[in-house]
Every structure is written in structure tokens, then in C-alpha cells.
Design a protein around this motif. Structure first.
Motif, PDB file in Angstrom:
ATOM      1  N   GLU A 451      46.247  42.515  38.364  1.00 32.70           N
ATOM      2  CA  GLU A 451      47.599  42.372  37.808  1.00 32.70           C
ATOM      3  C   GLU A 451      48.584  42.124  38.936  1.00 32.70           C
ATOM      4  O   GLU A 451      48.508  42.770  39.994  1.00 32.70           O
ATOM      5  N   LEU A 452      49.494  41.156  38.699  1.00 33.55           N
ATOM      6  CA  LEU A 452      50.587  40.926  39.650  1.00 33.55           C
ATOM      7  C   LEU A 452      51.659  41.968  39.358  1.00 33.55           C
ATOM      8  O   LEU A 452      52.501  41.805  38.461  1.00 33.55           O
ATOM      9  N   ALA A 453      51.651  43.069  40.126  1.00 33.81           N
ATOM     10  CA  ALA A 453      52.448  44.239  39.788  1.00 33.81           C
ATOM     11  C   ALA A 453      53.944  44.000  39.935  1.00 33.81           C
ATOM     12  O   ALA A 453      54.746  44.607  39.209  1.00 33.81           O
ATOM     13  N   ASN A 454      54.364  43.180  40.858  1.00 35.86           N
ATOM     14  CA  ASN A 454      55.799  42.984  41.099  1.00 35.86           C
ATOM     15  C   ASN A 454      56.321  41.683  40.494  1.00 35.86           C
ATOM     16  O   ASN A 454      57.325  41.146  40.976  1.00 35.86           O
ATOM     17  N   HIS A 455      55.694  41.180  39.453  1.00 39.58           N
ATOM     18  CA  HIS A 455      56.178  39.942  38.815  1.00 39.58           C
ATOM     19  C   HIS A 455      57.556  40.130  38.206  1.00 39.58           C
ATOM     20  O   HIS A 455      58.430  39.257  38.321  1.00 39.58           O
ATOM     21  N   ALA A 456      57.791  41.288  37.574  1.00 40.94           N
ATOM     22  CA  ALA A 456      59.106  41.532  36.958  1.00 40.94           C
ATOM     23  C   ALA A 456      60.195  41.582  38.023  1.00 40.94           C
ATOM     24  O   ALA A 456      61.316  41.081  37.812  1.00 40.94           O
ATOM     25  N   GLU A 457      59.894  42.169  39.185  1.00 40.85           N
ATOM     26  CA  GLU A 457      60.876  42.214  40.272  1.00 40.85           C
ATOM     27  C   GLU A 457      61.203  40.807  40.770  1.00 40.85           C
ATOM     28  O   GLU A 457      62.375  40.491  41.051  1.00 40.85           O
ATOM     29  N   ILE A 458      60.189  39.962  40.892  1.00 38.08           N
ATOM     30  CA  ILE A 458      60.429  38.578  41.354  1.00 38.08           C
ATOM     31  C   ILE A 458      61.305  37.835  40.360  1.00 38.08           C
ATOM     32  O   ILE A 458      62.230  37.093  40.739  1.00 38.08           O
ATOM     33  N   ARG A 519      45.212  39.192  50.601  1.00 37.73           N
ATOM     34  CA  ARG A 519      45.727  37.835  50.379  1.00 37.73           C
ATOM     35  C   ARG A 519      47.063  37.855  49.655  1.00 37.73           C
ATOM     36  O   ARG A 519      47.922  37.007  49.870  1.00 37.73           O
ATOM     37  N   GLY A 520      47.260  38.832  48.787  1.00 39.49           N
ATOM     38  CA  GLY A 520      48.542  38.935  48.101  1.00 39.49           C
ATOM     39  C   GLY A 520      49.676  39.281  49.016  1.00 39.49           C
ATOM     40  O   GLY A 520      50.837  38.900  48.780  1.00 39.49           O
ATOM     41  N   LEU A 521      49.394  40.018  50.102  1.00 42.73           N
ATOM     42  CA  LEU A 521      50.451  40.435  51.035  1.00 42.73           C
ATOM     43  C   LEU A 521      50.862  39.324  51.992  1.00 42.73           C
ATOM     44  O   LEU A 521      51.818  39.495  52.751  1.00 42.73           O
ATOM     45  N   GLU A 522      50.156  38.207  51.995  1.00 42.77           N
ATOM     46  CA  GLU A 522      50.578  37.080  52.830  1.00 42.77           C
ATOM     47  C   GLU A 522      51.874  36.495  52.292  1.00 42.77           C
ATOM     48  O   GLU A 522      52.149  36.520  51.090  1.00 42.77           O
ATOM     49  N   ARG A 523      52.663  35.946  53.193  1.00 45.20           N
ATOM     50  CA  ARG A 523      53.977  35.431  52.796  1.00 45.20           C
ATOM     51  C   ARG A 523      53.848  34.229  51.875  1.00 45.20           C
ATOM     52  O   ARG A 523      53.011  33.355  52.080  1.00 45.20           O
ATOM     53  N   VAL A 524      54.714  34.168  50.864  1.00 49.46           N
ATOM     54  CA  VAL A 524      54.786  33.034  49.938  1.00 49.46           C
ATOM     55  C   VAL A 524      55.935  32.133  50.390  1.00 49.46           C
ATOM     56  O   VAL A 524      57.094  32.580  50.446  1.00 49.46           O
ATOM     57  N   GLU A 530      60.678  39.193  52.198  1.00 42.44           N
ATOM     58  CA  GLU A 530      60.334  40.546  51.755  1.00 42.44           C
ATOM     59  C   GLU A 530      59.591  40.563  50.429  1.00 42.44           C
ATOM     60  O   GLU A 530      59.073  41.611  50.031  1.00 42.44           O
ATOM     61  N   LEU A 531      59.538  39.421  49.729  1.00 36.80           N
ATOM     62  CA  LEU A 531      58.841  39.369  48.453  1.00 36.80           C
ATOM     63  C   LEU A 531      57.446  38.807  48.659  1.00 36.80           C
ATOM     64  O   LEU A 531      57.268  37.629  48.982  1.00 36.80           O
ATOM     65  N   THR A 532      56.446  39.666  48.523  1.00 34.05           N
ATOM     66  CA  THR A 532      55.048  39.240  48.574  1.00 34.05           C
ATOM     67  C   THR A 532      54.407  39.505  47.220  1.00 34.05           C
ATOM     68  O   THR A 532      55.039  40.088  46.323  1.00 34.05           O
ATOM     69  N   LEU A 533      53.180  39.090  47.078  1.00 31.17           N
ATOM     70  CA  LEU A 533      52.454  39.309  45.823  1.00 31.17           C
ATOM     71  C   LEU A 533      51.689  40.628  45.937  1.00 31.17           C
ATOM     72  O   LEU A 533      50.728  40.741  46.701  1.00 31.17           O
ATOM     73  N   ARG A 534      52.131  41.624  45.172  1.00 28.54           N
ATOM     74  CA  ARG A 534      51.472  42.931  45.197  1.00 28.54           C
ATOM     75  C   ARG A 534      50.494  43.002  44.027  1.00 28.54           C
ATOM     76  O   ARG A 534      50.901  43.060  42.857  1.00 28.54           O
TER      77      ARG A 534
END
Length: 588
Positions: A451-458, A519-524, A530-534
């Protein structure tokens, strides 16, 4: 001149205006190089002698050479220029006062435009004072000509002095005789160049025809079938029009040698309209216009039956009118459908342009407006040599684009529109197969729910578009950490399922989970630093050892349990990975 409105912006970037200009300049250069009246290899006494002749028209068409030769000299009219004669049932007599010829050479008189000459007789006095007759023309099989060739050829006895008489009959088309006096060497050289040019054209046309048929089988597009018929009839028309067909292919049939140019011309035109209908998709835009186009093509295919039996000036006028109107109709259909959104219709106008520019020459020549010349004979051949590969390239690009669109439509049935991953139904089928293989061969496979946990934050910070981009990047990174045989699927808005094909050990699955989180913590690149994929994930090895019941392989209950575990994991913010053993009692 055909006027083509400006193309859309996406087509203007690739508009082949410069290429088309180069082709047209090449066509003009060929006409200049090869269109000279006298060949470059002409020796003394050789060349065009048409304008040095005098003529007389026998209205009855039955007078003999003695009767014509006995007429007063004032009866004959000087040939002051190249012109056409509409003879009907009359006969054209031409008196040729030949210059003194070298008796050590063999001399020949060549009459051009074999496709438009029915009967040609040459009379020259022999050593005994009698007339020696040589025959040629479409009403006589080429094999029975005194000198079989693609065009009427007559031997000239250089030792005999005196005028030579040529009798020409032709109906219903006008005739415009062009006479050349050549030595044997010059005649052979002229033949070689003609055979080289026409033979190369026919060989190239057959190659393109084969490629068109291959494309028809490859893409299953009816436009390629119509194109193959169009090319085949074009090759038949050129073989008949240049006289090559009568010399090599139907040298025993005078009837077909006479009718072939007109018949192939009608079939060529009808198949061309059918080809335009298929490429322009006329049936998609207007049913009435489509029915009219079909009727127009059918008329061209059937009219040869009527024309062959009538052979009248009126029937010939209908033939010419049909060809001229077909050119206008094809251009109108292309421009009309192009305005309605058929992008390749505009390209089709450019593809047909070389033949459309060359068509008026033989049409006006057959109508008697222009005299015969090299350009009249080979303008359409040169234009079609440019047109045929252009049309094939246009069809290839069209079929390729359509095939890609169909592939995308088929892919939409089994892929997620946003991420390009497989749909849940495909995952379910593959999961069932993986469980069967695991039970059969005694090894385990793996299942990971992410699950992309921080999708709502993005979405809150950057907007819905950024959230969609984050999902696409997440799908790409999840696909990068698995093998080609594994399956990644988007099962809900922010959740992804990963089926890891066996054999798999729990340690390998735990290591994979760490790679996913890393891989999710790599920069997008499209998101702030500061927004990565958690990622938060739950994994399981299937089936659990010691449990071989069918219920243990129930994919629906398995996915429900994984979802419940992932929901419980959301209440523990510091924990992002859970390795879950699947235990289902028999009969559950």
C-alpha cells in the motif's frame, strides 16, 4: 493542378513537400533526357522522317496501292506538323520519299504507338517493279508480323530507289503516326533501352505487388487487397500500352492485343476508386456516397464487356470520360474524407499525384488533341513508378498506426488504464495456477500486498494529478524489483499485489520486502524532495507447509486475509512490513 488545403499541425511536421518536389523534378528530368525525338545514337540518314512525308486520306478505305500511287501529285498534302487523324473507316496513306541510304546497312522504318494502331501496311517496290507488302498492327497477331516487335517495324531495301507508301487504319481512337528511319544497330539499341526500362518497371512492380500481398496477410486490411489489384492492373495496362505484352505475353491473340489497353485502363481505374474507398473509409462517413462509389467501381469492371462489343466512337468517348471523372472523383473523395478527420486521405492525394500529373498526356493523345511522342507513351509509366511505392509506404504507416491502436484497445481489456499493470482478474487466474503448481511440485510461491501509505498526503499537498503520478511511479518501482515471470497488479486505489512465482523461501520474500521499502524512499523527480513513496506491505508464502487442503489454496480467502492484515498494520505507524503465514484449517 490539384489544390490541397493546409494539413493539420501534427501532419505539417512530416509533410513531404520537399520530397514531392524532388520526385517531380526527377520526373521532368527523365522526360527531358529520354523525350528527344531523335535518339542520341542516330547516324547519317537516321531520325524522325514524319514531317518529310505527304499524306492522303482514302475515305472508302479500300483503294489499293496502285490506285493511290497513280493519283496526281497535287492530291497529297504535306505533313507540316505532328498531328492526329480521326479515321473511322477511312485509311491514311503516307508517301515517304526516303533519302539515299547506305546499302551496306540494314534499314528499318519504325512506327510508334503500337497500342493505338489497328492495321499498318508498308509497300515498297521490289527489284521486279512489283509492290512488296509488309504487315503489322493490332488486328494481326504479333507473331504473324513480318518483323515482330513491341511496335510496328518494317524493313527498308536501301538498294531500291523510289517512294515508300504506308497505309494506316485505326478505329475508334485517333492515330498520330511518328515514323523513324533507323539502322539495325540503332533499332537494336533502342530495343535494349526500352526493354531495360519497361522490364525494370515490371520487375519492380511485381516486387511491390508481392510486398502488398504480404502486408495484406500480415495486417488483414482490405485496403492492401485493393492496392494489390490496383498494382496488378497497372502492370497489365503498362505492358499492353507499351506493346511489351503483345510481344511477349499474348503474341498469338490479335483480339486481346487490340482490346488490352482499354480493358486494363478501365479495370485500373475501377480498382483505383475501390482502393480510395477502402483507405478513406467512405462507408464510415456517408452511406449514399459509399453506394455511389461502389457502383462507379462496378461500372468500370463491367464496361469492358460493352466496349469490346461496340467499338464505336461514342463508346470510346465514354471510356475517356470515365477515366477523367475517376481522377476528379478520387481527389474529391480524398479531400472530403480528409476534412472529416481521415488523416491518411490527405497523404493519398500526394501519393496519386505523380500519376494524375502524367495521365493527361496519354488521355489527350488518345482523344486526338496531342500528337504521339515519347512523353505520351511513358508519362504514366514514370508517374506510376513513383506512385506505387509511395502508396505502399502510406498504407504501411496507416496499417501500423491502426494496428498499434488495436493493440492498445486489446491491452485495455487486461491492463489498468493509469499504471499499465494487469487487472485483478488476470492476477486471480495466475494466482490459482501458481497455487496448483505449488501443490503439485511441492514448492512455495509468494504473495505480497503493498500500500502507498502517504498517497493522501501527496494529494493534499500537490493535488490529484501529483497523486496519480505517484501511483504510476509506484507501479514502475514495484515492477522493477520483481522478475519477468512475476505479476504486479493494482487491486485498489492505493494497493498493489505482487505474485512471486516459486520456488520461494520465506527469507527471499523478506529480502524482497526490504527492497520494496527502499525503492519507495528514493526521490521522485516530479515531487518535492521531502515527499517520497512510503510503502507498507504484508507478505505470505503459499501454501503453508503441512496443509494440502483445497481450502488452503482459496485465492479469495487468501486475498481477504492479506487485506485485513494490511488494515491492522495501518494502526502501527512504526511498522511497515509484516510477514504473514497463511493457516487455514481443512474445510474452513
Amino acid at each position: 493542378m490539384v489544390f490541397l488545403p493546409s494539413l493539420p499541425a501534427h501532419m505539417q511536421r512530416r509533410a513531404p513537400s520537399r520530397r514531392l518536389g524532388v520526385w517531380l523534378w526527377a520526373l521532368a528530368l527523365c522526360l527531358c533526357l529520354f523525350g528527344e525525338g531523335a535518339p542520341a545514337w542516330a547516324a547519317d540518314g537516321e531520325g524522325d522522317i514524319t514531317l518529310s512525308s505527304r499524306y492522303w486520306i482514302d475515305a472508302s478505305g479500300v483503294q489499293s496501292v496502285d490506285e493511290v500511287a497513280a493519283q496526281p501529285a497535287g492530291t497529297l498534302v504535306e505533313m507540316d506538323g505532328f498531328r492526329s487523324f480521326s479515321l473511322g473507316s477511312s485509311a491514311l496513306w503516307m508517301r515517304l520519299d526516303l533519302p539515299r541510304l547506305d546499302p551496306s546497312q540494314r534499314w528499318f522504318l519504325l512506327l510508334s504507338a503500337a497500342a493505338f494502331t489497328n492495321e499498318v501496311d508498308l509497300y515498297q517496290r521490289g527489284a521486279d517493279g512489283g509492290w512488296i507488302r509488309q504487315r503489322a498492327g493490332d488486328h494481326l497477331p504479333v507473331a504473324q508480323w513480318d518483323h515482330p516487335d513491341q511496335t510496328p517495324v518494317f524493313a527498308i531495301d536501301a538498294k531500291v530507289q523510289g517512294p515508300v507508301w504506308l497505309r494506316v487504319m485505326n478505329s475508334p481512337t485517333p492515330t498520330s503516326p511518328r515514323l523513324q528511319l533507323l539502322t539495325e544497330n540503332s533499332l537494336q539499341t533502342k530495343r535494349y533501352w526500352t526493354f531495360l526500362m519497361v522490364g525494370g518497371y515490371l520487375g519492380f512492380g511485381l516486387l511491390v505487388l508481392f510486398l502488398g500481398w504480404v502486408h495484406a496477410r500480415l495486417y488483414g486490411d482490405r485496403a492492401f487487397v485493393a492496392y494489390c489489384f490496383y498494382v496488378a492492373f497497372m502492370l497489365g495496362f503498362q505492358a499492353a500500352f507499351t506493346g511489351i505484352g503483345g510481344l511477349f505475353f499474348w503474341d498469338q491473340s490479335a483480339r486481346w492485343n487490340d482490346m488490352a489497353p482499354a480493358v486494363f485502363m478501365l479495370w485500373l481505374t475501377a480498382s483505383g476508386i475501390w482502393f480510395v474507398r477502402e483507405v478513406c473509409a467512405v462507408s464510415r462517413h456517408h452511406r449514399g456516397v459509399d453506394r455511389f462509389v461502389i457502383a462507379w467501381s462496378v461500372f468500370g469492371l463491367l464496361y469492358p464487356l460493352l466496349y469490346v462489343n461496340l467499338q464505336t466512337p461514342a463508346a470510346f468517348a465514354v471510356l475517356n470520360l470515365y477515366g477523367l471523372l475517376s481522377v476528379l472523383l478520387s481527389v474529391a473523395l480524398c479531400l472530403w474524407t480528409w476534412r472529416l478527420g481521415e488523416a491518411y486521405s490527405g497523404w493519398l492525394v500526394l501519393g496519386f499525384l505523380p500519376v494524375h500529373l502524367g495521365y493527361p498526356f496519354p488521355a489527350l493523345r488518345s482523344a486526338g488533341v496531342l500528337p504521339d511522342s515519347w512523353a505520351m507513351q511513358y508519362a504514366v509509366l514514370i508517374g506510376s513508378a513513383i506512385e506505387i511505392p509511395l502508396l505502399l509506404y502510406i498504407l504501411h504507416r496507416r496499417a501500423k498506426d491502426f494496428n498499434e491502436n488495436r493493440a492498445r484497445l486489446r491491452a485495455l481489456e487486461s491492463t489498468d488504464p493509469l499504471t499499465g499493470l494487469t487487472i485483478p482478474l488476470v492476477l486471480t487466474l495466475r494466482l490459482r495456477d501458481a497455487l496448483r503448481r505449488s501443490r503439485r511440485y511441492g514448492h512455495r510461491c509468494g504473495m505480497v500486498l503493498v500500500e502507498l501509505a502517504n498517497h493522501a498526503e501527496i494529494v493534499d499537498r500537490e493535488g490529484r494529478e501529483a497523486g496519480d503520478r505517484a501511483l504510476v511511479v509506484a507501479a514502475s518501482r514495484l515492477s522493477a524489483v520483481v522478475r519477468d515471470v512475476d505479476t504486479v497488479c493494482r487491486v485498489s486505489d492505493t494497493r498493489f499485489a505482487m505474485l512471486i512465482e516459486g520456488p520461494q523461501r520465506p527469507e527471499q520474500l523478506k529480502l524482497l520486502a526490504q527492497h520494496v521499502v527502499a525503492r519507495g524512499l528514493e526521490r521522485v523527480p516530479t515531487l518535492p524532495v521531502e515527499l517520497t513513496l512510503r510503502f507498507r506491505l504484508v507478505s505470505a508464502t503459499l501454501p503453508e507447509s503441512g496443509d494440502s487442503s483445497e481450502a488452503a489454496n482459496d485465492d479469495e480467502r487468501l486475498m481477504e486475509r492479506l487485506h485485513r492484515a494490511l488494515d491492522r498494520l495501518a494502526s502501527e505507524p512504526r511498522r511497515v512490513v509484516l510477514h504473514l503465514p497463511v493457516r487455514m484449517p481443512a474445510g474452513a
